[in-house]
Design a protein around this motif. Structure first.
Motif, short mmCIF file in Angstrom:
data_model
loop_
_atom_site.label_atom_id
_atom_site.label_comp_id
_atom_site.label_asym_id
_atom_site.label_seq_id
_atom_site.Cartn_x
_atom_site.Cartn_y
_atom_site.Cartn_z
N ALA A 131 0.85 -1.18 0.00
CA ALA A 131 0.00 0.00 0.00
C ALA A 131 0.89 1.24 0.00
N GLU A 132 0.56 2.21 -0.84
CA GLU A 132 1.39 3.40 -0.98
C GLU A 132 0.52 4.65 -1.07
N VAL A 133 0.93 5.69 -0.35
CA VAL A 133 0.28 6.99 -0.40
C VAL A 133 1.36 8.03 -0.66
N GLU A 134 1.10 8.94 -1.60
CA GLU A 134 2.09 9.98 -1.93
C GLU A 134 1.36 11.28 -2.23
N THR A 135 1.84 12.36 -1.63
CA THR A 135 1.25 13.67 -1.92
C THR A 135 1.84 14.24 -3.20
N ALA A 136 1.18 15.23 -3.75
CA ALA A 136 1.59 15.82 -5.02
C ALA A 136 2.96 16.45 -4.93
N GLN A 137 3.75 16.29 -6.00
CA GLN A 137 5.10 16.84 -6.03
C GLN A 137 5.10 18.36 -6.04
N ARG A 138 4.01 18.97 -6.41
CA ARG A 138 3.96 20.43 -6.49
C ARG A 138 3.85 21.08 -5.11
N ARG A 139 3.55 20.31 -4.08
CA ARG A 139 3.34 20.88 -2.75
C ARG A 139 4.66 21.32 -2.11
N ARG A 140 4.55 22.23 -1.18
CA ARG A 140 5.74 22.68 -0.43
C ARG A 140 6.28 21.53 0.41
N TRP A 141 5.40 20.79 1.07
CA TRP A 141 5.78 19.58 1.80
C TRP A 141 5.31 18.37 0.99
N VAL A 142 6.21 17.45 0.73
CA VAL A 142 5.87 16.23 -0.02
C VAL A 142 6.14 15.03 0.88
N ALA A 143 5.14 14.18 1.03
CA ALA A 143 5.27 13.01 1.90
C ALA A 143 4.94 11.75 1.11
N GLN A 144 5.64 10.68 1.43
CA GLN A 144 5.38 9.38 0.81
C GLN A 144 5.49 8.30 1.88
N LEU A 145 4.53 7.39 1.88
CA LEU A 145 4.52 6.29 2.84
C LEU A 145 4.16 5.01 2.12
N GLU A 146 4.96 3.98 2.32
CA GLU A 146 4.71 2.67 1.69
C GLU A 146 4.84 1.58 2.74
N ALA A 147 3.88 0.65 2.73
CA ALA A 147 3.89 -0.49 3.64
C ALA A 147 3.82 -1.76 2.84
N ARG A 148 4.64 -2.75 3.21
CA ARG A 148 4.66 -4.06 2.56
C ARG A 148 4.52 -5.11 3.63
N TRP A 149 3.60 -6.07 3.46
CA TRP A 149 3.44 -7.15 4.40
C TRP A 149 3.05 -8.42 3.65
N GLY A 150 3.32 -9.57 4.28
CA GLY A 150 2.97 -10.84 3.65
C GLY A 150 4.08 -11.85 3.83
N SER A 151 3.97 -12.95 3.11
CA SER A 151 4.96 -14.03 3.20
C SER A 151 6.22 -13.66 2.45
N PHE A 152 7.32 -14.36 2.78
CA PHE A 152 8.62 -14.06 2.20
C PHE A 152 9.46 -15.32 2.29
N TYR A 153 9.75 -15.96 1.15
CA TYR A 153 10.41 -17.26 1.11
C TYR A 153 9.68 -18.23 2.04
N ASP A 154 10.33 -18.76 3.06
CA ASP A 154 9.64 -19.69 3.96
C ASP A 154 9.21 -19.03 5.26
N GLY A 155 9.06 -17.69 5.23
CA GLY A 155 8.64 -16.96 6.43
C GLY A 155 7.78 -15.77 6.07
N ASP A 156 7.94 -14.69 6.82
CA ASP A 156 7.16 -13.48 6.61
C ASP A 156 8.07 -12.26 6.66
N LEU A 157 7.62 -11.20 5.99
CA LEU A 157 8.38 -9.96 5.97
C LEU A 157 7.43 -8.78 6.04
N THR A 158 7.77 -7.81 6.89
CA THR A 158 7.05 -6.54 6.98
C THR A 158 8.04 -5.42 6.74
N ARG A 159 7.67 -4.48 5.87
CA ARG A 159 8.57 -3.37 5.57
C ARG A 159 7.79 -2.07 5.51
N LEU A 160 8.34 -1.04 6.11
CA LEU A 160 7.77 0.30 6.08
C LEU A 160 8.80 1.27 5.52
#
Length: 271
Positions: A131-160
């Motif tokens: 899941a990813e959310v990103e504000t417009a590049q034209r703004r004075r403040w630009v923020a981006q947030l990405e979350a990844r979750w789920g299985s990974f090889y023989d285990g699980d991985l979470t990434r922010l």
């Protein structure tokens, strides 16, 4: 030998493409490089991107793409599907996207993903949600947030991943970004962090200065790069780059371990 082909239909409403390439095991590129030899790779994508023109939505994205890789004997090496059931861009330029990513990978040998944590050879099927959310590049403040979750090889991985940038003027950008990953595998668990900062100054459209500092907890290395680019004229550029690196020792001291400087001049002749 190496050969391939692509059929592409790039349009605003529908963007459809199909490509294929084969790279022989003994292929040696005279110029450039190839990351993998002895493979056949096929890619396909179909994106549907309507513009509803209501509810403040500029464009919707319904996207699907796939990649399939086999060896020259037809044995599957890996495949991946990226499907976006929801994606949109608002009239203000902000974006939201959700992706479903199942994939397969065949490991012919074990590899160490972290110190003491080894993923055995074998066939692996795992699925991630992004899941990813990103504000417009034209703004004075630009923020981006990405979350990844789920299985990974023989285990699980979470990434922010997160990034926050400030543009006080058209000539200046200051940004901070970070990445946090947590893996849970049968062989053990690990946590990795990456922190970075950027400073970009555009004195003129033809003269820019960019700086990057980054530290990651896996290698315990702190790196710094400073690059000055002067575009004398279109197609003619001067680059001056300085790189420095330090290792974070167990006693808390950062020990220098490399210093590099380089310069490059390029000129394009037209006739």
């Amino acid at each position: 030998h190496a050969w391939g082909g692509k059929l592409d239909y790039p349009n605003d409403l529908w963007d459809v493409a199909l490509s294929f390439k084969e790279i022989d095991a003994d292929f040696r590129p005279a110029l450039g490089f190839v990351s993998r030899t002895g493979i056949r790779k096929a890619n396909a994508k179909a994106d549907f991107m309507p513009r509803p023109g209501r509810a403040g939505i500029r464009q919707l994205f319904f996207e699907a793409s796939t990649q399939y890789v086999s060896d020259l004997d037809g044995r599957t090496l890996d495949w991946m599907v990226i499907a976006s059931p929801l994606g949109l861009q608002t009239e203000s330029g902000d974006e939201l996207r959700l992706e479903w990513v199942p994939q397969f990978e065949r490991l012919d040998g074990p590899f160490e993903i972290q110190d003491g944590i080894v993923i055995p050879a074998g066939d692996y099927r795992y699925t991630a949600w992004i899941a990813e959310v990103e504000t417009a590049q034209r703004r004075r403040w630009v923020a981006q947030l990405e979350a990844r979750w789920g299985s990974f090889y023989d285990g699980d991985l979470t990434r922010l991943e997160a990034e926050l940038a400030l543009k006080p003027s058209p000539h200046l950008l200051v940004a901070a970004e970070g990445e946090w990953s947590r893996g849970e595998l049968p062989a053990g668990s690990f946590t990795a962090k990456v922190l970075a900062g950027r400073l970009e100054v555009n004195f003129t459209p033809n003269l820019g200065w960019s700086n990057l500092v980054q530290y990651d907890t896996d290698s315990r290395e702190l790196g710094f790069q400073s690059r000055l680019r002067w575009r004398v004229r279109p197609g003619s550029d001067l680059f001056v780059v300085i790189n420095r690196g330090w290792v974070h020792e167990e006693d808390g001291v950062f020990r220098p371990y490399f210093d590099r400087g380089s310069a490059k001049v390029q000129h394009t002749f037209r006739w």
